[in-house]
Structures are given as C-alpha cells and as structure tokens.
Scaffold this active site. Structure first.
Site, PDB file in Angstrom:
ATOM      1  CG  HIS A  18     -20.354 -20.841  -8.270  1.00 27.14           C
ATOM      2  ND1 HIS A  18     -20.770 -22.043  -8.623  1.00 27.14           N
ATOM      3  CD2 HIS A  18     -21.216 -20.220  -7.189  1.00 27.14           C
ATOM      4  CE1 HIS A  18     -21.859 -22.258  -7.833  1.00 27.14           C
ATOM      5  NE2 HIS A  18     -22.190 -21.206  -6.818  1.00 27.14           N
ATOM      6  NE  ARG A  66     -25.714  33.911  -6.455  1.00 21.89           N
ATOM      7  CZ  ARG A  66     -26.881  33.985  -6.598  1.00 21.89           C
ATOM      8  NH1 ARG A  66     -27.778  33.919  -5.545  1.00 21.89           N
ATOM      9  NH2 ARG A  66     -27.578  34.196  -7.814  1.00 21.89           N
ATOM     10  CG  ASN A  72     -21.315 -16.422   0.838  1.00 18.24           C
ATOM     11  OD1 ASN A  72     -21.884 -16.646   1.737  1.00 18.24           O
ATOM     12  ND2 ASN A  72     -22.197 -16.486  -0.373  1.00 18.24           N
ATOM     13  CE1 TYR A 116     -27.284 -23.756   1.606  1.00 18.48           C
ATOM     14  CE2 TYR A 116     -25.529 -22.012   2.558  1.00 18.48           C
ATOM     15  CZ  TYR A 116     -26.292 -22.651   1.419  1.00 18.48           C
ATOM     16  OH  TYR A 116     -26.260 -21.691   0.376  1.00 18.48           O
TER      17      TYR A 116
END
Length: 628
Positions: free
Chosen positions: A101, A352, A213, A54
């Site tokens: 990209h 407080r 990535n 891949y």
C-alpha cells in the site's frame, strides 16, 4: 525537552502543532496502555479460537470474503513449499498490507506534517480499540521521539479507507522498509532504525490495519493549515488596518453597535480587532478638507530646503460659493476645499465590508477547527474492537466493521475553508489595487511613486503578482470532496478525497500569506505618503504664512473678484486648522507593524529592483506565522 502525554482523549491542536515543529517529546499514558494491551490480548484470544475477523483472518476490501487457511497453499506441494516463510499467514497478511500500500507519488511531505501524522496515529491507537500491541505502539512513539521522519510522498490517498497509502509509507519504516530522514540525511528505513538503535517490528494481528487505516494525513495537514490560517486572519486584519489608515478612511463601519445588529461571531471579532488596530490613529475619520492630494514635485513647489527634498507637491481645489447651493449644511461642518478625500460618508466595499468578509472566513475557520478538535481524539481505523462489550453473543458484536476511516467530515470542513481562502486573498488584492490606482486612492500618487521625470513604475507590477496569486487560489478552490472515484474493485465505492482537500488548503495558505505580504508592502508605502503629505501641509500652515498655503489651492479667484475676500478668509481657516492639528499618524498597532516593515524594506522614493523587497516581506510574514 518538553513532553506531551498522549492518552487518546486530550490532544489539542496547539499540542499537535508543537509536536509537528519539533523539540517536543511524547509519552504514552500508562492507564491507556492497559486498555491498548487488553484489546490486543482479546484479539489474540479470538484468533486462537478460530473466529473469523475482518482484516485479521480475512483479506481486505474486495478480498474480505477470503478466509485465511491454516497454512500456505504451496505447503501442500510434494516435497513441501519451495519458498518457505518464517511468519504465519496472519503475520504475512499484515506485512503485505503495508508494503503493497506504500505507493504514493510526488514530493515528500515536510517533516512537520509527518511528525503530526505520527502523533495523530499514536494518539488514536491509544484509545485501545485497534488491537495493536503496546510494544508496537511504543516503537511508533520512538520514531517520533528520536526524530526519524518517514519519507511520505504527498499524493496517493483518496481519504477512505482513510489515508491508506501515505500511512503505509509511515508504517513501512517500522518494518525496516521505505525511506526516512534521520539526522538531516535521507536513508533507507532499515538504516534509519539502526542509526537510532531501533529494531524492525514484526506485525501481529490487525497491526498493519491499525497502522494504515485512518485519517492521519488529512488531519495533520488540516491542523497545520488551520494553524497558519488562524494567524493569517490576524495578519489580514493588520493589512486591512494599515490600508484603512493609508486611505484616511472611515471607522463607522467598524463600530460595536453596528455589528451587534448582525452578530456573526467572526464578523464581530474582526470588527473588534480592526478597531483595536487603528486605535490612536489621527488619520481615520479625518476631516475631508484637511487632506491634500498629490501633485507632481517641481522645483518651484517648495521654498524651504527641507521641503524641497520631498518627493511630492500637494494641492486642493477651492469650491466657490456658486457651487455650494444645496450643500450648505455640509460646508458648515467642512471647509470648502477638495483635496485627497472624496466628500462621501462611506468607503468602498473592500474597506467598509472588511468585518463581513474577514469575519466570514473566521467563521469558516472556526467551523473547521470544531471538526478537527473532535477528530484529534477519535478512533478512525476499522474494524473497531470492544473487548469489554457486555452480553456479546457473537464476535461481530465485539469486532465491528464500521466507517470511521471515511474522511468526509474533514473533507467538507476543508472544502469550506478552501473556498474561503481565495475570498480573503481577493479582498486584500482589491485593497492593494485601490492603493495604486490614482482614480481610487484618494489623492495618493499613481502607483505610489512621485515619478517627477516620468520614468518610474512604482508599485504597478506588485498588483499584477497579487492578481496572479488570487487567480491561482481561485482556480484551486473547487472542492475535491464532491468528486468521488470508487476504489478497491468498487468495494470502497464512495471516498472522501479529504487528503487532497486538506493538502490543497495547506498549500493555499502559502499563496494567501504572499498576497497579504504584498498588501502590507504596498500599504506601508501608501501610509508614508499619506502621513508625509498631511504633515507637510501642517508644517506649511504652522509657518504662519497663509499665502504659502493659498499657493497650493487651485481655482482661487483673482484679486479683483468679489469672492476673493471670502477665499482668503477660508484659506486662513484651513491654515489655522492644519497648524493646530496634532501630528498625523496611524494607529499604535499599525505604527508598530510599519516600523517592522521599514526595518526590512525602505521607503521607495525612486524605482529600484523590487525582488529583494518582496522576498523580505514574504520572509517577514513567515516570521509572523512562526511567532518569531
């Protein structure tokens, strides 16, 4: 120049912040580089064997089912490809991944964010599970060391698969594309490389995917945001302490034994810090009857020339015996004069409950830091390469597709912080508002100005600005992480939006810093009034003329009234207590901060233009955050 060694295992937040702010070189750990090259060689070998991998021999995302061929389809045309290319399909795949990209929009990130992104990307690739070559990783380190800052627009990442678009802007400069800052000038990427003597890189197997990535943008902005927030938490405690001193408030709610009963770490830490800040104060826990309240100055208010220069008068109300029934025990401890402090043993929540509120934000910060510390030395790209996996039977057991690029761990942590920031700003604004409101400021002048002629607005509009900032923070606190928008034709059907989350938090720290600066600005004015009013009363009493002090007391009985003798005795007792009191002042740490403020911004006796004051206070806050 100091050097930080990156090995993929030991990068800390402090180191990353130092790298981000410049003036630090990085070097690559030699032992880890061996692992880096081992993964690259393994990948090269598997490609030569024709294994389907891949992102190496397949497309990306929804194109993962497309296997790359041995040559381009157009090579089969009669006469050959009319547009031949020198690189292989595998190289083209990685090159195209980066250039297509890099599509972010908006203003560029500041240089410190980009430097942090570079360092994070280098560090995660040093783990040796990404397939990048040593030469490419070294080139990335040279960008950082030679201060070539890729231009990265702020918006475009959905936080899975990592910060693809912004990291592509980071990587494209390595290829000679995009834009970068070098030597203070914005230039094309190729020119930036040439300027520092670097050559463009030609990407090999999986290197584009290794470079773009991952979670580097969201992590970089998260680390820088948390660094700022950690310092702002200390500044919030300082502002709170100065306000508590200005109120002459009560310290019981800060006591150690109190917080031991509910020991949330942040709460305990905030209470301890607040105790340290007010240590040495003669204002906190002061007796009620000693504190006068403001009365508008008049020409008849003071007889001494030094006192006539004051911008206020002071007064008390005497409580006659007829109004003390049922309260005898109280008036045995405290003298029967009502001045600036209400006769109540507890302060408003914004004073407080400071440890509980500030402490809860500290805990949110600590939780986010824990997540970030893990992420800093994590591998966040995909697929992951395990070249030394024992007994691997198939390539899928050594090149594993997983989801480490998914930013949800960071996104949810930053959502928590994102919700906490408006909380810290809100309680600060409430303290500021309490200081300027004469109904709640325990005897200080309205809007912290004498206003003897009715022309002054004082600090009125300072609170408006703080309110606007708090509202702006609150409207941005909605978590981005709860709204996923699927991408890549639904192949990436759940994303984190962590990049937006972390970017929002970093930007929100700017508004928080300004709110705290405004509180400190206001508290310094209030503290001056409180100290000056008390010390004016002390000086008046020290003159030994109780009648001068009695003239500051309202509700006194007439000389023939049966209570007159008791009134005079009690005024003498008040005068004696004031005359023998030590100088009234804030805690040592508060005094130091007050002096720093006064070195930049003077006390405001009459209205003046405040824009310069506000800028000076905001600049001072930024100096504190930088550690100047």
């Amino acid at each position: 120049m100091p050097t930080i060694r990156l090995d993929g295992h030991s990068l800390t937040r402090d180191q990353l912040v130092a790298i981000a702010h410049g003036g630090v070189r990085v070097e690559l750990d030699g032992d880890q580089l061996t692992r880096v090259q081992r993964a690259a060689d393994f990948l090269s070998d598997k490609v030569r064997c024709g294994e389907p991998i891949y992102g190496v021999t397949t497309g990306f995302g929804s194109n993962a089912d497309k296997l790359l061929g041995a040559h381009r389809a157009r090579d089969e045309l009669p006469g050959g490809n009319p547009q031949p290319r020198s690189e292989s399909l595998l190289e083209e795949l990685q090159h195209n991944l980066i250039i297509t990209h890099a599509v972010c929009v908006g203003e560029p990130f500041p240089a410190e964010v980009v430097r942090a992104m570079l360092a994070i990307r280098i560090n995660t690739l040093m783990r040796g599970h990404s397939g990048i070559r040593v030469t490419t990783l070294a080139a990335l380190a040279e960008l950082l060391n030679r201060d070539v800052i890729p231009l990265i627009p702020r918006k475009g990442s959905v936080g899975a698969s990592g910060d693809l678009a912004p990291l592509s802007h980071l990587a494209i400069v390595l290829l000679g594309g995009g834009e970068a800052w070098v030597g203070g000038e914005r230039v094309p990427g190729a020119q930036a490389l040439a300027h520092v003597g670097l050559a463009p890189v030609r990407l090999s197997f999986k290197e584009g995917l290794a470079l773009n990535n991952g979670t580097a943008q969201m992590l970089a902005t998260a680390v820088l945001a948390l660094d700022r927030l950690g310092k702002l938490l200390d500044s919030a405690d300082l502002a709170a302490a100065m306000t508590l001193d200005a109120f002459a408030g009560r310290s019981g709610a800060l006591r150690e034994e109190v917080h031991a009963l509910r020991p949330h770490p942040g709460q305990v830490a905030s209470a301890r810090h607040l105790r340290e800040l007010v240590a040495g104060s003669t204002l906190v826990d002061i007796a009620y009857h000693l504190v006068p309240r403001f009365r508008t100055w008049s020409a008849q208010a003071w007889s001494e020339p030094a006192q006539q220069a004051l911008g206020f008068d002071i007064c008390w109300d005497w409580v006659p015996p007829s109004q003390r029934h049922g309260r005898e025990a109280f008036y045995q401890r405290f003298q029967p004069f009502r001045g600036g402090k209400k006769h109540q043993p507890q302060d408003a929540y914004c004073l407080r409950c400071m440890p509980q509120v500030h402490g809860a934000v500290r805990d949110a910060h600590a939780q986010a830091c824990r997540i970030v510390d893990i992420e800093l030395n994590a591998v966040t790209d995909n697929p992951l390469i395990f070249p030394d996996a024992a007994d691997a039977r198939a390539i899928e057991e050594q090149v594993i597709s997983a989801g480490h690029f998914h930013g949800m761990p960071l996104a949810l942590a930053m959502s928590y912080v994102k919700a906490a920031i408006p909380v810290l700003a809100s309680i600060s604004e409430r303290r500021l508002n309490k200081l300027v409101d004469p109904a709640t400021n325990d005897g200080l002048p309205a809007f912290l100005i004498g206003n003897e002629d009715g022309t002054d607005s004082g600090f009125m509009i300072v609170q408006y600005t703080a309110a606007a900032l708090v509202n702006d923070l609150a409207t941005r606190a909605h978590p981005a992480s709860v709204y996923s928008v699927p991408t890549s034709a639904n192949a990436e059907d759940h994303v984190s939006m962590g990049a937006n989350e972390a970017r929002h938090v970093l930007e929100m720290t700017d508004d928080l810093a300004q709110v705290l600066a405004l509180e400190l600005y206001t508290a310094a004015q209030a503290l001056d009034y409180r100290q000056d009013m008390l010390n004016a009363a002390r000086a008046l009493a020290a003159r030994g003329d109780w009648r001068s002090l009695a003239a500051k007391v309202s509700n006194a009985p007439e000389s023939t009234h049966p209570d007159r003798a008791q009134f005079e005795a009690e005024v003498r007792a008040l005068a004696d207590a004031l005359a023998h009191a030590a100088d009234f002042h804030a805690g040592a740490a508060v005094r130091e901060a007050h002096a720093q403020i006064r070195a930049r911004v003077a006390f405001m006796a009459r209205d003046r233009a405040l824009d310069g004051d506000v800028r000076a206070m905001c600049d001072w806050m930024e100096e504190r955050l930088r550690g100047d």
